[in-house]
Write an enzyme that holds these catalytic residues in place. Structure first.
Site, short mmCIF file in Angstrom:
data_model
loop_
_atom_site.label_atom_id
_atom_site.label_comp_id
_atom_site.label_asym_id
_atom_site.label_seq_id
_atom_site.Cartn_x
_atom_site.Cartn_y
_atom_site.Cartn_z
N HIS A 114 0.83 -1.21 0.00
CA HIS A 114 0.00 0.00 0.00
C HIS A 114 0.86 1.25 0.00
CE1 HIS A 114 0.92 -0.66 4.27
NE2 HIS A 114 0.71 0.64 4.47
N ASP B 101 0.51 4.95 1.90
CA ASP B 101 -0.28 5.48 3.01
C ASP B 101 -1.24 6.58 2.53
OD1 ASP B 101 0.76 3.87 5.06
OD2 ASP B 101 2.53 5.15 5.23
N HIS C 238 4.83 0.06 0.39
CA HIS C 238 5.44 -0.80 1.40
C HIS C 238 4.43 -1.81 1.93
CE1 HIS C 238 3.60 2.54 3.61
NE2 HIS C 238 3.51 1.75 4.66
N ARG D 265 5.89 5.35 14.50
CA ARG D 265 5.95 6.01 13.19
C ARG D 265 5.50 7.46 13.27
NH1 ARG D 265 1.95 4.28 8.34
NH2 ARG D 265 1.09 6.36 8.54
C1 SIN Z 1 3.43 0.71 8.12
O1 SIN Z 1 2.76 0.15 7.24
O2 SIN Z 1 3.39 1.92 8.29
C2 SIN Z 1 4.31 -0.08 9.04
C3 SIN Z 1 5.04 -1.18 8.42
C4 SIN Z 1 5.58 -2.14 9.45
O3 SIN Z 1 5.05 -2.25 10.57
O4 SIN Z 1 6.53 -2.85 9.13
#
Ligand code: SIN
Length: 283
Positions: free
Chosen positions: A106, A108, A258, A274
Site C-alpha cells: 500500500h 499510506d 510498502h 511512526r
Molecule cells: C506501516 O505500514 O506503516 C508499518 C510497516 C511495518 O510495521 O513494518
C-alpha cells in the site's frame, strides 16, 4: 569532530543506509540538505543504532515537513499524537498500539485528499525472525514501462474505494457496513503521480486492489490494472528490510509503496513507532 555523512545503497532499485547521523540530536541545515537530497534520490533511508525519545523522534521527522495525526488515531502515542504506535505489546491488559500493521502492499493515505509525503518508522523492539518490511520503488516500476504504455496511462485516473480496499486487505474480517461509504467516500487519484520535488513520475496504484480506471469499462480497466500491478510488484524493484532494534527508516510515500510481514506474535514482541509527514494532493 562529527562523523562524515555517508550513504550506501541498499538495493539496486531503492534505499540507502545513512551513517554519521544521530536522530536524537538537532540536524544542522547543511546535514539536513544532504539527507533530504539522498531521500529524494533513494526513496528510503535507513539509520542504524538510533535511540530516540518520542520528542526527538518528532523533532527529527519535522525537519522533513509538518507532521500529521494519521487516520488510525486510536493507536496514537498518548503524549505525542503525531506518533503512531504499531505493536503487539499489551500493557496492563491494554494494547499499546495497532497489533497488525499493513501486511499488504500500500501507499499510506491513498484515500485522502492530501496523502502523507512520507514516514519515519523507528523499530524499538523487533522479533528475531519475521516482522520484516518490504518497500518497492514506483519510480523504477514506471520507468520500466514501454514509452507507449506510459503515454497510454499518463493521464488516467483511478477510483480509490477504501471500503472495497478493506475487503481485499482484510478478507478474514466481516464485510464493512454500508454506511462506511459516508465516512470514507471514494477518492479519485492519478494513476501516475508526478513527484512534487524531483518532478519524476511514479506509478501511484497502491497495492493489489483492482481499482477502477475512470472512463474505462471494467473489461478494459481490470486487465490494465492487473498488468500494471504485475510490473509494480516485480521483485527487482523491491527492498526487504529485516529490522534490528534501533533501526529507523524514512520513506517517501509519494514514490514508494510498502508492506509489513507476519511474525510469531505469541512468542515475540514488536514495537514500532511512526511519525507521519504531511503531504500535498497528488497530481
Ligand atoms: C506501516 O505500514 O506503516 C508499518 C510497516 C511495518 O510495521 O513494518
Amino acid at each position: 569532530m562529527p562523523a562524515a555523512i555517508r550513504f550506501s545503497p541498499l538495493s539496486r532499485a531503492l534505499g540507502a543506509r545513512v551513517s554519521g547521523i544521530d536522530l536524537s540530536r538537532p540536524l544542522p541545515q547543511t546535514d539536513y540538505e544532504k539527507v533530504h537530497a539522498a531521500w529524494m534520490r533513494f526513496g528510503i533511508l535507513l539509520f542504524r543504532d538510533q535511540a530516540v525519545t518520542p520528542e526527538q523522534h518528532v523533532a527529527f521527522a519535522q525537519r522533513f515537513g509538518e507532521l500529521m495525526v494519521y487516520t488510525r488515531s486510536e493507536n496514537a502515542h498518548s503524549t505525542f499524537p503525531e506518533l503512531l504506535v504499531l505493536s503487539n505489546v499489551v500493557d496492563n491488559g491494554k494494547p499499546i498500539g495497532a497489533a497488525i500493521s499493513g501486511r499488504y502492499w500500500h501507499t499510506d493515505g491513498h484515500f485522502l485528499d492530501s496523502p502523507p509525503a512520507g514516514s519515519l518508522l523507528h523499530g524499538k523492539e523487533v522479533p528475531p525472525e519475521g516482522g520484516d518490511t518490504f518497500f518497492a520503488s514506483m519510480t523504477a516500476a514506471y520507468d520500466a514501462l514501454s514509452p507507449r504504455l506510459r503515454a497510454r496511462i499518463d493521464a488516467l485516473r483511478i477510483v480509490i474505494d477504501r471500503v472495497q480496499t478493506l475487503r481485499y486487505h482484510y478478507p478474514e474480517r466481516a464485510a464493512p457496513p454500508a454506511n462506511q461509504k459516508d465516512k470514507w467516500p471514494d477518492k479519485v487519484q492519478p494513476l501516475v503521480r508526478t513527484h512534487p520535488v524531483t518532478g519524476r513520475k511514479a506509478l501511484y496504484l497502491g497495492g493489489l486492489v483492482p481499482w477502477r480506471i475512470v472512463g474505462l469499462p471494467v473489461s478494459r480497466s481490470e486487465p490494465l490494472m492487473k498488468a500494471l500491478q504485475r510490473v509494480a510488484l516485480n521483485p527487482r524493484f523491491q527492498y526487504r528490510h529485516h529490522w534490528r532494534a534501533g533501526d529507523a527508516i524514512l520513506w517517501d510515500n509519494r514514490c514508494v509503496i510498502h508492506r509489513a510481514t507476519d511474525y510469531d506474535m505469541a512468542r515475540f514482541r514488536r514495537m514500532m513507532v511512526r511519525a507521519t509527514i504531511a503531504g500535498d494532493a497528488a497530481y
